[in-house]
Design an enzyme around this catalytic site. Structure first.
Site, mmCIF file in Angstrom:
data_model
loop_
_atom_site.group_PDB
_atom_site.id
_atom_site.type_symbol
_atom_site.label_atom_id
_atom_site.label_comp_id
_atom_site.label_asym_id
_atom_site.label_seq_id
_atom_site.Cartn_x
_atom_site.Cartn_y
_atom_site.Cartn_z
ATOM 1 N N HIS A 69 0.842 -1.200 0.000
ATOM 2 C CA HIS A 69 0.000 0.000 0.000
ATOM 3 C C HIS A 69 0.876 1.248 0.000
ATOM 4 O O HIS A 69 1.764 1.394 0.831
ATOM 5 C CB HIS A 69 -0.937 -0.008 1.210
ATOM 6 C CG HIS A 69 -2.017 -1.035 1.100
ATOM 7 N ND1 HIS A 69 -2.450 -1.795 2.163
ATOM 8 C CD2 HIS A 69 -2.755 -1.425 0.017
ATOM 9 C CE1 HIS A 69 -3.414 -2.611 1.745
ATOM 10 N NE2 HIS A 69 -3.614 -2.406 0.459
ATOM 11 N N ALA A 70 0.564 2.139 -0.943
ATOM 12 C CA ALA A 70 1.480 3.238 -1.261
ATOM 13 C C ALA A 70 1.746 4.189 -0.088
ATOM 14 O O ALA A 70 2.880 4.603 0.137
ATOM 15 C CB ALA A 70 0.911 4.028 -2.446
ATOM 16 N N ARG A 71 0.713 4.511 0.663
ATOM 17 C CA ARG A 71 0.851 5.572 1.672
ATOM 18 C C ARG A 71 1.488 5.093 2.966
ATOM 19 O O ARG A 71 1.778 5.908 3.859
ATOM 20 C CB ARG A 71 -0.521 6.151 1.980
ATOM 21 C CG ARG A 71 -1.492 5.140 2.594
ATOM 22 C CD ARG A 71 -2.911 5.665 2.568
ATOM 23 N NE ARG A 71 -3.864 4.642 3.023
ATOM 24 C CZ ARG A 71 -5.173 4.756 2.905
ATOM 25 N NH1 ARG A 71 -5.695 5.825 2.340
ATOM 26 N NH2 ARG A 71 -5.968 3.794 3.341
ATOM 27 N N GLU A 72 1.715 3.790 3.111
ATOM 28 C CA GLU A 72 2.235 3.235 4.362
ATOM 29 C C GLU A 72 3.763 3.289 4.350
ATOM 30 O O GLU A 72 4.453 2.280 4.261
ATOM 31 C CB GLU A 72 1.683 1.803 4.528
ATOM 32 C CG GLU A 72 0.152 1.792 4.584
ATOM 33 C CD GLU A 72 -0.487 0.413 4.434
ATOM 34 O OE1 GLU A 72 0.239 -0.590 4.417
ATOM 35 O OE2 GLU A 72 -1.739 0.355 4.337
ATOM 36 N N ASN A 144 -3.862 -5.710 -2.006
ATOM 37 C CA ASN A 144 -4.132 -6.647 -0.917
ATOM 38 C C ASN A 144 -5.588 -7.132 -0.903
ATOM 39 O O ASN A 144 -6.073 -7.646 0.101
ATOM 40 C CB ASN A 144 -3.771 -6.027 0.435
ATOM 41 C CG ASN A 144 -3.304 -7.079 1.428
ATOM 42 O OD1 ASN A 144 -2.676 -8.079 1.046
ATOM 43 N ND2 ASN A 144 -3.601 -6.876 2.712
ATOM 44 N N ARG A 145 -6.271 -6.938 -2.034
ATOM 45 C CA ARG A 145 -7.571 -7.576 -2.287
ATOM 46 C C ARG A 145 -7.528 -8.336 -3.609
ATOM 47 O O ARG A 145 -8.551 -8.846 -4.048
ATOM 48 C CB ARG A 145 -8.692 -6.519 -2.356
ATOM 49 C CG ARG A 145 -8.901 -5.710 -1.086
ATOM 50 C CD ARG A 145 -9.447 -6.538 0.066
ATOM 51 N NE ARG A 145 -9.661 -5.702 1.250
ATOM 52 C CZ ARG A 145 -8.684 -5.347 2.084
ATOM 53 N NH1 ARG A 145 -7.443 -5.763 1.891
ATOM 54 N NH2 ARG A 145 -8.951 -4.583 3.141
ATOM 55 N N HIS A 197 2.666 -3.776 6.708
ATOM 56 C CA HIS A 197 1.731 -2.667 6.494
ATOM 57 C C HIS A 197 1.823 -1.691 7.667
ATOM 58 O O HIS A 197 2.538 -1.911 8.630
ATOM 59 C CB HIS A 197 0.289 -3.195 6.442
ATOM 60 C CG HIS A 197 -0.053 -3.973 5.219
ATOM 61 N ND1 HIS A 197 -0.916 -3.516 4.260
ATOM 62 C CD2 HIS A 197 0.349 -5.205 4.793
ATOM 63 C CE1 HIS A 197 -1.048 -4.420 3.304
ATOM 64 N NE2 HIS A 197 -0.283 -5.457 3.597
ATOM 65 N N SER A 198 1.042 -0.630 7.572
ATOM 66 C CA SER A 198 0.763 0.235 8.712
ATOM 67 C C SER A 198 -0.645 0.783 8.496
ATOM 68 O O SER A 198 -1.148 0.734 7.378
ATOM 69 C CB SER A 198 1.780 1.364 8.818
ATOM 70 O OG SER A 198 1.558 2.357 7.834
ATOM 71 N N TYR A 199 -1.286 1.390 9.436
ATOM 72 C CA TYR A 199 -0.832 1.449 10.817
ATOM 73 C C TYR A 199 -1.850 0.720 11.676
ATOM 74 O O TYR A 199 -2.906 0.327 11.163
ATOM 75 C CB TYR A 199 -0.752 2.939 11.276
ATOM 76 C CG TYR A 199 -2.066 3.665 11.188
ATOM 77 C CD1 TYR A 199 -2.931 3.722 12.295
ATOM 78 C CD2 TYR A 199 -2.493 4.271 9.999
ATOM 79 C CE1 TYR A 199 -4.143 4.377 12.219
ATOM 80 C CE2 TYR A 199 -3.717 4.913 9.923
ATOM 81 C CZ TYR A 199 -4.523 4.966 11.030
ATOM 82 O OH TYR A 199 -5.744 5.599 10.941
ATOM 83 N N TYR A 249 -10.623 -6.890 10.489
ATOM 84 C CA TYR A 249 -11.894 -6.970 9.763
ATOM 85 C C TYR A 249 -11.802 -8.057 8.701
ATOM 86 O O TYR A 249 -10.719 -8.514 8.372
ATOM 87 C CB TYR A 249 -12.269 -5.634 9.100
ATOM 88 C CG TYR A 249 -11.115 -4.845 8.485
ATOM 89 C CD1 TYR A 249 -10.365 -5.348 7.436
ATOM 90 C CD2 TYR A 249 -10.787 -3.570 8.967
ATOM 91 C CE1 TYR A 249 -9.322 -4.614 6.870
ATOM 92 C CE2 TYR A 249 -9.738 -2.832 8.412
ATOM 93 C CZ TYR A 249 -9.014 -3.364 7.362
ATOM 94 O OH TYR A 249 -7.979 -2.643 6.815
ATOM 95 N N GLU A 271 1.063 -4.945 11.096
ATOM 96 C CA GLU A 271 0.671 -3.535 11.000
ATOM 97 C C GLU A 271 1.555 -2.772 11.972
ATOM 98 O O GLU A 271 1.420 -2.920 13.188
ATOM 99 C CB GLU A 271 -0.803 -3.355 11.407
ATOM 100 C CG GLU A 271 -1.799 -4.106 10.534
ATOM 101 C CD GLU A 271 -2.300 -3.282 9.361
ATOM 102 O OE1 GLU A 271 -1.793 -2.161 9.157
ATOM 103 O OE2 GLU A 271 -3.174 -3.763 8.646
#
Ligand code: ING
Ligand code: ZN
Length: 308
Positions: A69-72, A144-145, A197-199, A249, A271
């Site tokens: 994921h780009a923003r992590e 990640n889906r 990943h984060s967060y 989730y 995470e």
């Protein structure tokens, strides 16, 4: 940058990371090899580093990917941190020595380079990759889906404009297909899969795509519980742990569930920091603690896998 912060205590753009990958390989010709496992939608290379510190043949291996994921941003920072730590502390720290004597390590520092680049130039909060949907021009698939694990059921979306778009079909994206292809062709050696990943500070394991328990659920639970304890003891920080679906989730199509179903029985998603104060915008001054606590968790789990 503050003069007191090292290269590894800062965030780096894609160009710097590619430069670092090349330099790390050149400076360590006998132990580090860059492997081109594919290319992104926008044709950027997907380089994984193979760390092979001990010449024994037939070694097992672990895989770590970062930056799905780009923003992590803390995630690629962790992959760089891990490599530098492994190279610097082999034969100095007992745990990393034991791990590297028993396992090769494959590390993909940026699984989603197009998205990562986009967060540096245009939109810091971008999550998905940058593939263009032909029917409505919305951009990006949630990588990640996009894996083949109860693909696009509850917890994902078939709507291209959402943040959790599953893509047109499993492994429709070159980034997820490259990782899946590599793991399929190395599944006999790879015993441990880790995705960073984060967060939210969680140590997760399969399943995320269903509420069912994994066959070795108790084993996996024991491993993350111990890792969380070690983090608490050394860094006075709290990580939740458990199966993805029950801890965070329902999320189908994730890489760890897919790797698990492929046969990699020790499969985890971490995470990293924080729990929401800064969220994805974790300040650089937090990098060293965030990476050190993740590192100690990786070490704890890898040592347990070696014992099995
Ligand atoms: N969290 C993960 C996400 O993709 C996850 C949670 C873990 C989903 C494992 C599936 C499998 O939503 C973040 N922060 O991206
Ligand atoms: Zn993520």
């Amino acid at each position: 940058p503050r003069s007191s912060s090292s290269f590894y205590e800062r965030y780096h753009n894609l160009e710097d990371i590619f430069y670092w990958i090349n330099k790390t390989q050149q400076d360590n010709p006998s132990t580090v090899k860059a492997i081109l496992i594919g290319s992104s939608y926008e044709k950027r290379p997907l380089y994984a580093l193979k760390l092979s510190l001990n010449n024994d043949l037939n070694k097992k291996a672990m895989w770590i990917d970062c930056g799905i994921h780009a923003r992590e941003w803390i995630s690629p920072a962790f992959c760089l941190w891990f490599v530098q730590y492994a190279l610097a502390f082999y034969k100095i720290n007992q745990d990393i020595t034991d791990i590297l004597d028993n396992m090769d390590v494959y590390i993909l520092p940026v699984m989603n380079p197009d998205g990562y680049q986009y967060t540096w130039t245009t939109n810091r909060m971008w999550r998905k990759n940058r593939s263009v949907n032909r029917s409505n021009n919305c951009i990006g698939v949630d990588l990640n889906r996009n894996f083949d694990a109860n693909w696009c059921t509850e917890g994902a979306s078939d709507e291209p404009c959402t943040e959790i778009y599953c893509g047109a079909y499993p492994e429709s994206e070159p980034e997820s297909r490259a990782v899946a292809d590599f793991l399929r062709s190395h599944k006999d050696s790879v015993q441990l899969y880790l995705s960073i990943h984060s967060y939210s500070q969680m140590l997760l394991f399969p399943y995320s795509c269903t509420l069912d328990e994994a066959e070795n659920h108790n084993d996996l639970l024991e491993m993350v519980q111990e890792a969380a304890q070690v983090i608490r003891r050394h860094y006075r920080n709290t990580y939740k742990y458990g199966s993805g679906a029950k801890t965070i989730y329902l999320a189908p199509g994730g890489s760890d569930d897919w790797a698990y179903k492929l046969g990699i029985k020790y499969s985890f998603t971490f995470e990293l920091q924080d729990r929401g104060r800064y969220g994805f915008l974790l300040p650089p001054s937090y990098i060293s603690k965030a990476c050190n606590e993740a590192l100690i968790a990786v070490k704890t789990i890898a040592l347990k896998v070696i014992e099995k």
